[in-house]
Write a protein that holds these residues in place. Structure first.
Motif, PDB file in Angstrom:
ATOM      1  N   GLU A  88       0.846  -1.190   0.000  1.00  0.00           N
ATOM      2  CA  GLU A  88       0.000   0.000   0.000  1.00  0.00           C
ATOM      3  C   GLU A  88       0.880   1.238   0.000  1.00  0.00           C
ATOM      4  O   GLU A  88       1.866   1.292   0.731  1.00  0.00           O
ATOM      5  CB  GLU A  88      -0.908   0.002   1.231  1.00  0.00           C
ATOM      6  N   TRP A  89       0.536   2.235  -0.832  1.00  0.00           N
ATOM      7  CA  TRP A  89       1.337   3.445  -0.952  1.00  0.00           C
ATOM      8  C   TRP A  89       0.469   4.587  -1.468  1.00  0.00           C
ATOM      9  O   TRP A  89      -0.659   4.371  -1.873  1.00  0.00           O
ATOM     10  CB  TRP A  89       2.536   3.203  -1.860  1.00  0.00           C
ATOM     11  N   GLU A  90       1.010   5.795  -1.424  1.00  0.00           N
ATOM     12  CA  GLU A  90       0.317   6.968  -1.953  1.00  0.00           C
ATOM     13  C   GLU A  90       1.061   7.474  -3.180  1.00  0.00           C
ATOM     14  O   GLU A  90       2.288   7.550  -3.182  1.00  0.00           O
ATOM     15  CB  GLU A  90       0.263   8.086  -0.903  1.00  0.00           C
ATOM     16  N   ASP A  91       0.306   7.852  -4.217  1.00  0.00           N
ATOM     17  CA  ASP A  91       0.926   8.404  -5.418  1.00  0.00           C
ATOM     18  C   ASP A  91       1.225   9.892  -5.208  1.00  0.00           C
ATOM     19  O   ASP A  91       1.002  10.439  -4.121  1.00  0.00           O
ATOM     20  CB  ASP A  91       0.064   8.151  -6.661  1.00  0.00           C
ATOM     21  N   GLU A  96      -4.489   6.921  -2.379  1.00  0.00           N
ATOM     22  CA  GLU A  96      -4.036   5.629  -1.881  1.00  0.00           C
ATOM     23  C   GLU A  96      -4.042   4.612  -3.014  1.00  0.00           C
ATOM     24  O   GLU A  96      -4.989   4.536  -3.792  1.00  0.00           O
ATOM     25  CB  GLU A  96      -4.931   5.157  -0.733  1.00  0.00           C
ATOM     26  N   ARG A  97      -2.959   3.841  -3.099  1.00  0.00           N
ATOM     27  CA  ARG A  97      -2.807   2.826  -4.143  1.00  0.00           C
ATOM     28  C   ARG A  97      -2.473   1.493  -3.489  1.00  0.00           C
ATOM     29  O   ARG A  97      -1.866   1.449  -2.429  1.00  0.00           O
ATOM     30  CB  ARG A  97      -1.679   3.179  -5.108  1.00  0.00           C
ATOM     31  N   VAL A  98      -2.853   0.418  -4.156  1.00  0.00           N
ATOM     32  CA  VAL A  98      -2.524  -0.918  -3.694  1.00  0.00           C
ATOM     33  C   VAL A  98      -1.973  -1.695  -4.878  1.00  0.00           C
ATOM     34  O   VAL A  98      -2.566  -1.711  -5.957  1.00  0.00           O
ATOM     35  CB  VAL A  98      -3.768  -1.650  -3.132  1.00  0.00           C
ATOM     36  N   THR A  99      -0.827  -2.304  -4.691  1.00  0.00           N
ATOM     37  CA  THR A  99      -0.245  -3.177  -5.703  1.00  0.00           C
ATOM     38  C   THR A  99       0.229  -4.443  -5.010  1.00  0.00           C
ATOM     39  O   THR A  99       0.266  -4.520  -3.789  1.00  0.00           O
ATOM     40  CB  THR A  99       0.946  -2.512  -6.430  1.00  0.00           C
ATOM     41  N   PHE A 100       0.588  -5.424  -5.793  1.00  0.00           N
ATOM     42  CA  PHE A 100       1.153  -6.653  -5.256  1.00  0.00           C
ATOM     43  C   PHE A 100       2.553  -6.813  -5.818  1.00  0.00           C
ATOM     44  O   PHE A 100       2.803  -6.525  -6.985  1.00  0.00           O
ATOM     45  CB  PHE A 100       0.291  -7.863  -5.629  1.00  0.00           C
TER      46      PHE A 100
END
Length: 132
Positions: A88-91, A96-100
């Motif tokens: 989980e991170w912020e652009d 808020e963004r979620v990637t794997f």
């Protein structure tokens, strides 16, 4: 959240090697690979169609990461074993963004697209990818 991962794919760009200070201890070393994990489905005419493939960042934390950064090359076929991790991170716009990503335990080089291997002294090898 994480789960076991085992997949085969192609390295899509040059490996990214980084070192991180670790106090007075040896620095932590990271090798990041951008891998496309394909899903080839056989067709009636003998060809294959990719259905549902995906790109994923693969992180390999190891003291030999710097050496391996010269071994792995764009286009190589690799077999990755590890675990998927939700990141989980912020652009830049504070969304808020979620990637794997995949935290690898092992990344094996498969013989596809490799013309030859030249072995050197212990722990040294040179791979020569085949251009298609």
């Amino acid at each position: 959240m994480s789960t076991h991962f085992f997949g085969e794919g192609n390295i899509g760009s040059a490996p990214d090697y980084r070192e991180f200070a670790n106090g007075n201890d040896e620095p932590r070393r990271l090798l990041r690979l951008n891998v496309y994990f394909d899903n080839p489905v056989p067709m009636k005419d003998g060809t294959f169609e990719d259905r549902g493939g995906f790109w994923a960042p693969v992180e390999l934390w190891h003291r030999e990461a710097e050496h391996w950064s010269t071994l792995y090359q764009k286009g190589m076929r690799v077999l990755v074993e590890g675990r998927t991790v939700r990141d989980e991170w912020e652009d830049a716009d504070e969304n808020e963004r979620v990637t794997f990503k995949i935290e690898a335990r092992r990344v094996g080089i498969l013989p596809y697209r490799v013309e030859g291997v030249t072995l050197g002294a212990k722990g040294q090898a040179m791979e020569q990818p085949h251009d298609e």
